[in-house]
Design an enzyme around this catalytic site. Structure first.
Site, PDB file in Angstrom:
ATOM      1  N   GLU A 147       0.871  -1.163   0.000  1.00  0.00           N
ATOM      2  CA  GLU A 147       0.000   0.000   0.000  1.00  0.00           C
ATOM      3  C   GLU A 147       0.914   1.221   0.000  1.00  0.00           C
ATOM      4  OE1 GLU A 147      -2.803   0.266   3.229  1.00  0.00           O
ATOM      5  OE2 GLU A 147      -3.564   2.180   2.495  1.00  0.00           O
ATOM      6  N   ARG A 169       5.095 -13.332   9.662  1.00  0.00           N
ATOM      7  CA  ARG A 169       5.633 -11.970   9.545  1.00  0.00           C
ATOM      8  C   ARG A 169       7.027 -11.902  10.130  1.00  0.00           C
ATOM      9  NH1 ARG A 169       1.827  -7.876   8.883  1.00  0.00           N
ATOM     10  NH2 ARG A 169       3.226  -6.263   9.590  1.00  0.00           N
ATOM     11  N   LYS A 225       4.145   0.712   9.930  1.00  0.00           N
ATOM     12  CA  LYS A 225       4.269   1.966   9.191  1.00  0.00           C
ATOM     13  C   LYS A 225       3.682   3.126   9.985  1.00  0.00           C
ATOM     14  CE  LYS A 225       2.870   0.031   5.120  1.00  0.00           C
ATOM     15  NZ  LYS A 225       2.335  -0.047   3.765  1.00  0.00           N
TER      16      LYS A 225
HETATM   17  P1  ATP Z   1       1.882  -1.949   8.082  1.00  0.00           P
HETATM   18  O1  ATP Z   1       0.978  -2.783   8.957  1.00  0.00           O
HETATM   19  O2  ATP Z   1       3.204  -1.613   8.670  1.00  0.00           O
HETATM   20  O3  ATP Z   1       1.192  -0.762   7.470  1.00  0.00           O
HETATM   21  P2  ATP Z   1       1.199  -3.579   5.882  1.00  0.00           P
HETATM   22  O4  ATP Z   1       1.271  -5.035   6.046  1.00  0.00           O
HETATM   23  O5  ATP Z   1      -0.161  -2.987   5.951  1.00  0.00           O
HETATM   24  O6  ATP Z   1       2.232  -2.924   6.878  1.00  0.00           O
HETATM   25  P3  ATP Z   1       1.481  -3.426   3.064  1.00  0.00           P
HETATM   26  O7  ATP Z   1       2.043  -2.330   2.250  1.00  0.00           O
HETATM   27  O8  ATP Z   1       0.044  -3.741   2.947  1.00  0.00           O
HETATM   28  O9  ATP Z   1       1.864  -3.086   4.556  1.00  0.00           O
HETATM   29  O10 ATP Z   1       2.329  -4.744   2.859  1.00  0.00           O
HETATM   30  C1  ATP Z   1       2.693  -5.251   1.607  1.00  0.00           C
HETATM   31  C2  ATP Z   1       3.101  -6.695   1.750  1.00  0.00           C
HETATM   32  O11 ATP Z   1       4.168  -6.822   2.673  1.00  0.00           O
HETATM   33  C3  ATP Z   1       1.964  -7.546   2.275  1.00  0.00           C
HETATM   34  O12 ATP Z   1       1.876  -8.709   1.481  1.00  0.00           O
HETATM   35  C4  ATP Z   1       2.357  -7.859   3.680  1.00  0.00           C
HETATM   36  O13 ATP Z   1       1.878  -9.124   4.048  1.00  0.00           O
HETATM   37  C5  ATP Z   1       3.876  -7.808   3.620  1.00  0.00           C
HETATM   38  N1  ATP Z   1       4.424  -7.441   4.926  1.00  0.00           N
HETATM   39  C6  ATP Z   1       4.185  -6.320   5.632  1.00  0.00           C
HETATM   40  N2  ATP Z   1       4.814  -6.354   6.826  1.00  0.00           N
HETATM   41  C7  ATP Z   1       5.479  -7.539   6.873  1.00  0.00           C
HETATM   42  C8  ATP Z   1       6.321  -8.171   7.847  1.00  0.00           C
HETATM   43  N3  ATP Z   1       6.610  -7.590   9.012  1.00  0.00           N
HETATM   44  N4  ATP Z   1       6.835  -9.384   7.548  1.00  0.00           N
HETATM   45  C9  ATP Z   1       6.568  -9.979   6.367  1.00  0.00           C
HETATM   46  N5  ATP Z   1       5.797  -9.435   5.420  1.00  0.00           N
HETATM   47  C10 ATP Z   1       5.243  -8.233   5.656  1.00  0.00           C
HETATM   48 MG    MG Z   2      -1.632  -3.864   4.451  1.00  0.00          MG
END
Ligand code: ATP
Ligand code: MG
Length: 573
Positions: free
Chosen positions: A35, A272, A282
């Site tokens: 995102e 994760r 984030k």
């Molecule tokens: P945040 O919760 O920090 O905003 P998010 O998961 O919402 O992070 P996205 O941009 O939606 O952020 O994530 C893109 C991809 O990265 C998704 O497929 C998510 O599963 C993966 N991802 C995000 N954080 C992690 C993590 N800590 N470990 C492994 N994969 C991750």
């Molecule tokens: Mg997300």
């Protein structure tokens, strides 16, 4: 870790099974779906290594898809940095897609759902809807709007899109099952109204935006994704992901995919990445940046890709780290020490060595005559292939204050008047003769004599001493601003503690010193250099101090070095 040595992770096993069974005619397509609402962090890199890694390994393609369904939080700034960070990591995507490319298709699908009696417009508040959800063991309560006529649903949804309904006043919900044990089936929200922010790509065209559960699987489907790999928290969403796909594939196929009725994307989940002494959200990172608690998204203490890069991490080390920790179905916490160990091992093999004096005191070699000389030293001792550098030597040198003691017992192997012989790194053997102090008793100059027949690389150079000390010749020395970074948080798991995470920041995470460094580093006094559009980082080992990288704040007059890591793990218990 070598590829051959590592056994297949469970996702690779699934992919190999699918290939063996001819699923999707052997086509492998993944996607990385960030995102664009913040910078990539090392958690994302775990997903990137998986998504791009599977495509690379099995001759497939990995596309980059921006999941841009919430205009209130997203921006093109983030799109650009995400692309740059992935390129820096060394991965290549097939296509770039945006969920917003599918807004029309998704809207048309929603209309189709409404017409089939599978979706309705709910006028309740978010709180009311939440209250009616029930619990995993108690069924939910149906919305009073659940059975409204199809025509009315259509009319209201179209009014929502035309901007005639105020934000927050109505949502479109899937009509599934308010008693389903999986809470995600209790009439999930498909669309909401957002009129307060224009979308960074579609502007004011849309007033309704699809929710994650309605957008993600469908986007996978439109693109032809075969393996939709994500993190474990989405495992409970998977049945809903499949439910939506079922509505227009298989026996319900209606031509929305060129791959025919048998094609369907499959979601798979892995654990994760969480790392000690940092945060991986984030939202929290944005807070640190906005409140000036760090210098920006690329602050070298941040777990962002650009932060790690500025800290001196290499793409190779980050990818090796991901290989080491692997992929499982069990959530856990990885010790930051392992990440540091990986970069240390990487730089050990590649970073040229140079001398830097952090707490300098002047050394005068009283019997050294002449204007000085040039010493040729190996970049990494014992590795000829890594080349040599020239060190200026002369009568006046900077040495570490701690390498001299006015009065020392025989356990002190370094400089002390009348004490032992000491070798100056890569050059001569000296012996201290005395020192000079200021009015406060601080030592200002150390005096020594040298043995002209003891130069390293000559016959006399083989003579052994108990200690070797670092030095930098005074006239050619360069002042460098050295930023000594340490862990951002003082506690192992800031997210698990009570109270405000900002109170848990490590107050000693940055210390700045001015060091005297070898003239060889003068070559770094310039603006950053780009290769293939990617800025090149230069890494050094400052002898006895640690591994450092040249910071982009460096100018033609001012050298800035960031500590990547210490030479040894200071936290080993
Ligand atoms: P945040 O919760 O920090 O905003 P998010 O998961 O919402 O992070 P996205 O941009 O939606 O952020 O994530 C893109 C991809 O990265 C998704 O497929 C998510 O599963 C993966 N991802 C995000 N954080 C992690 C993590 N800590 N470990 C492994 N994969 C991750
Ligand atoms: Mg997300």
């Amino acid at each position: 870790m070598e590829e051959q040595e590592r056994s297949l992770n469970f996702i690779e096993q699934i992919v190999e099974k699918d290939l063996a069974e001819g699923v999707n005619n052997g086509r492998i397509q993944t996607r990385f779906p960030p995102e664009p609402n913040g910078y990539l962090h090392i958690g994302h890199v775990k997903a990137i290594c998986m998504d791009f890694g599977i495509a690379e390994k099995y001759n497939g393609v990995c596309n980059l898809r921006f999941d841009d369904t919430n205009p209130a939080k997203e921006d093109t700034e983030y799109v650009e940095t995400i692309e740059r960070d992935i390129r820096w990591l060394g991965f290549k995507w097939g296509q770039i897609y945006y969920a917003s490319d599918y807004f029309q298709q998704l809207y048309d699908l929603a209309i189709r759902f409404i017409k089939a009696g599978k979706a309705y417009v709910d006028e309740q508040t978010a709180e009311q809807i939440a209250e009616q959800k029930g619990t995993p063991t108690e069924p939910g309560v149906a919305s009073p709007y659940r059975d409204r006529p199809i025509e009315e649903n259509l009319r209201l949804f179209e009014a929502m899109q035309r901007g005639e309904i105020e934000e927050g006043k109505m949502v479109l919900r899937a009509k599934i099952d308010m008693a389903n044990p999986n809470m995600h089936f209790r009439d999930p929200i498909m669309y909401r109204i957002i009129t307060s922010h224009p979308h960074h790509r579609t502007g004011r065209k849309w007033n309704v935006y699809p929710m994650y559960d309605f957008a993600h699987g469908q986007s996978d489907y439109f693109e032809g994704v075969t393996h939709s790999i994500c993190t474990l928290e989405f495992e409970v969403h998977r049945p809903l992901y499949d439910y939506f796909i079922d509505q227009f594939s298989g026996p319900n196929f209606c031509g929305l995919s060129p791959y025919g009725p048998d094609y369907r994307p499959k979601q798979r989940e892995f654990n994760r990445l969480n790392i000690t002494y940092t945060v991986m959200s984030k939202r929290k990172m944005l807070q640190l940046v906005k409140e000036g608690l760090v210098a920006g998204w690329d602050d070298p203490r941040m777990p962002t890709v650009c932060g790690l890069r500025r800290r001196g991490y290499t793409p190779q080390a980050i990818r090796t780290f991901m290989d080491k920790i692997g992929y499982t179905k069990v959530e856990g916490m990885i010790d930051q020490g392992l990440l540091e160990h990986t970069i240390r091992e990487d730089l050990k093999e590649t970073a040229p060595r140079v001398c830097a004096i952090f707490d300098p005191v002047k050394l005068v070699i009283t019997n050294y005559e002449g204007a000085g000389e040039t010493i040729v030293a190996e970049n990494i001792d014992g590795i000829e292939s890594l080349g040599t550098r020239e060190m200026r030597f002369g009568r006046e040198l900077w040495i570490e204050r701690g390498d001299f003691l006015e009065e020392a017992d025989n356990k002190f192997y370094r400089l002390s008047p009348g004490g032992r012989e000491v070798r100056l790194k890569a050059s001569y053997i000296i012996q201290a003769t005395g020192c000079e102090k200021d009015a406060d008793g601080n030592i200002t100059t150390v005096y020594a004599t040298y043995d002209p027949n003891s130069k390293s690389g000559t016959e006399g150079g083989n003579r052994k001493t108990k200690a070797t000390i670092n030095w930098v010749e005074c006239n050619s020395a360069l002042d460098a601003e050295v930023r000594l970074y340490d862990r951002l948080f003082a506690v192992e798991n800031p997210s698990a503690e009570e109270g405000d995470f900002r109170d848990l920041l490590n107050p000693d995470s940055l210390k700045v010193v001015t060091a005297k460094v070898e003239g060889a580093l003068r070559s770094e006094l310039h603006a950053p250099i780009f290769a293939d559009g990617i800025e090149q980082e230069n890494h050094y080992q400052l002898l006895k101090q640690g591994y450092f990288v040249v910071d982009p704040d460096t100018t033609a007059e001012h050298l800035v070095l960031n500590r990547t890591c210490s030479l040894k793990d200071n936290y080993l218990k």
